[in-house]
Design an enzyme around this catalytic site. Structure first.
Site, PDB file in Angstrom:
ATOM      1  N   HIS A  56       2.639  -0.986  34.294  1.00  0.00           N
ATOM      2  CA  HIS A  56       2.601  -2.201  33.435  1.00  0.00           C
ATOM      3  C   HIS A  56       3.938  -2.164  32.654  1.00  0.00           C
ATOM      4  O   HIS A  56       4.892  -1.209  32.632  1.00  0.00           O
ATOM      5  CB  HIS A  56       1.435  -2.243  32.461  1.00  0.00           C
ATOM      6  N   HIS A  58       4.884  -2.206  29.380  1.00  0.00           N
ATOM      7  CA  HIS A  58       5.207  -1.722  27.869  1.00  0.00           C
ATOM      8  C   HIS A  58       6.422  -0.668  28.057  1.00  0.00           C
ATOM      9  O   HIS A  58       6.789  -0.299  29.000  1.00  0.00           O
ATOM     10  CB  HIS A  58       4.051  -1.327  27.348  1.00  0.00           C
ATOM     11  N   ASP A  60       7.161   2.037  26.667  1.00  0.00           N
ATOM     12  CA  ASP A  60       6.789   3.370  26.695  1.00  0.00           C
ATOM     13  C   ASP A  60       6.539   3.727  28.295  1.00  0.00           C
ATOM     14  O   ASP A  60       6.156   4.712  28.669  1.00  0.00           O
ATOM     15  CB  ASP A  60       5.963   3.980  25.846  1.00  0.00           C
ATOM     16  N   HIS A  61       6.560   2.520  28.969  1.00  0.00           N
ATOM     17  CA  HIS A  61       6.056   2.991  30.569  1.00  0.00           C
ATOM     18  C   HIS A  61       7.203   2.383  31.422  1.00  0.00           C
ATOM     19  O   HIS A  61       7.246   2.957  32.767  1.00  0.00           O
ATOM     20  CB  HIS A  61       4.656   2.309  30.761  1.00  0.00           C
ATOM     21  N   HIS A 113      -5.537  -4.055  29.117  1.00  0.00           N
ATOM     22  CA  HIS A 113      -4.610  -3.753  28.451  1.00  0.00           C
ATOM     23  C   HIS A 113      -3.343  -4.726  28.355  1.00  0.00           C
ATOM     24  O   HIS A 113      -2.830  -5.127  27.427  1.00  0.00           O
ATOM     25  CB  HIS A 113      -4.067  -2.165  28.735  1.00  0.00           C
ATOM     26  N   ASP A 132      -2.320   2.960  30.973  1.00  0.00           N
ATOM     27  CA  ASP A 132      -3.158   2.943  29.699  1.00  0.00           C
ATOM     28  C   ASP A 132      -4.543   2.212  29.921  1.00  0.00           C
ATOM     29  O   ASP A 132      -4.941   1.581  28.966  1.00  0.00           O
ATOM     30  CB  ASP A 132      -2.122   1.944  28.789  1.00  0.00           C
ATOM     31  N   HIS A 170      -1.541   9.109  27.753  1.00  0.00           N
ATOM     32  CA  HIS A 170      -1.259   9.341  26.594  1.00  0.00           C
ATOM     33  C   HIS A 170      -2.201  10.736  26.033  1.00  0.00           C
ATOM     34  O   HIS A 170      -3.234  10.870  26.696  1.00  0.00           O
ATOM     35  CB  HIS A 170      -1.684   8.182  25.657  1.00  0.00           C
TER      36      HIS A 170
END
Length: 253
Positions: A56, A58, A60-61, A113, A132, A170
């Site tokens: 996805h 985001h 942090d991805h 998400h 996530d 995570h």
């Protein structure tokens, strides 16, 4: 030949994953939470990166995409939403297939998400990279999607074989366990929570998990059984899930 997975910590609580197709020696990184850590791991392992597989958009991805592509020449693959922060070389959606050498990844739609979230499933090795969407004893927050959409996505993952190894992105499991114990008194959950707390006391990871273990103990997958406890008895299953997710959003334990 099998897929080898190397897992390592990134940022504060992310995990990085490198997956190597042993038949060809080609490797993929699943998401790019921290470019420096990923490039260091590739160098240490001596692996050749062929693909970046985003789940996805985001940061942090997908935030390390450009730096890793510049260093390795890897092809960036992901859902269309990733273009919000990174260029894509190949756009994929649920039902598509991505090949890493001889390893076949099925793309599973798992929106909720984020609207376009996807997962990658290697049926031959029973391995899923779920980003996530599903966590050990948890699930992702509904930043963009609805409870009904997320419940549907979780059911797609729950339909995978119980022995499927699940790599979630995570290390949230101790917090998830504390919440789970607040809504579910199942003995199997209590035993799992005790094991999780012991692992974290020793600084050991709780990831990966498995589909079977999550179906047995994860309150988000068990939501219909908890409907009366969360005040939605008689409602559709996704309503029970939504109530459990809303309770987690305000949980302070």
């Amino acid at each position: 030949m099998p897929l080898t997975v190397h897992q390592f910590p990134c940022l504060e609580d992310n995990y990085g994953f490198l997956a190597r197709d042993e038949a060809t020696g080609l490797a993929a990184c699943i998401d790019t939470p921290e470019a420096g850590a990923i490039l260091k791991a590739l160098d240490t392992l001596g692996w050749k990166l062929d693909l970046i597989l985003n789940t996805h958009w985001h940061p942090d991805h997908a935030g390390g995409n450009a730096e890793i592509k510049a260093a390795t020449g890897a092809t960036i693959v992901g859902p269309a939403e990733v273009t919000r922060i990174s260029a894509l070389d190949r756009e994929v959606k649920g039902g598509d297939v991505v090949m890493l050498g001889e390893t076949r990844f099925e793309v599973i739609e798992t929106g909720g998400h984020t609207l376009g979230h996807i997962a990658y499933f290697d049926a031959a090795d029973a391995i899923a990279f779920v980003g996530d969407t599903l966590f050990a004893l948890g699930c992702g927050r509904l930043f963009e999607g609805t409870a009904e959409q997320m419940w549907t996505s979780l059911q797609r993952l729950a339909a995978l074989p119980d022995e499927t190894t699940v790599y979630c992105a995570h290390e949230y499991t101790a917090s998830n366990a504390r919440f789970a114990l607040s809504v579910d008194d199942d003995p199997a959950l209590k035993a799992r929570a005790d094991h999780i707390f012991a692992l974290r006391e020793r600084g050991e990871p709780t990831v990966p998990t498995s589909i079977g273990l999550e179906k047995a103990t994860n309150p988000f997958l068990r939501a219909p059984r908890l409907a009366e406890r969360v005040g939605v008895a008689g409602e559709p299953d996704y309503k029970a899930f939504g109530a459990v997710r809303a309770a987690k959003d305000v949980f302070k334990g």
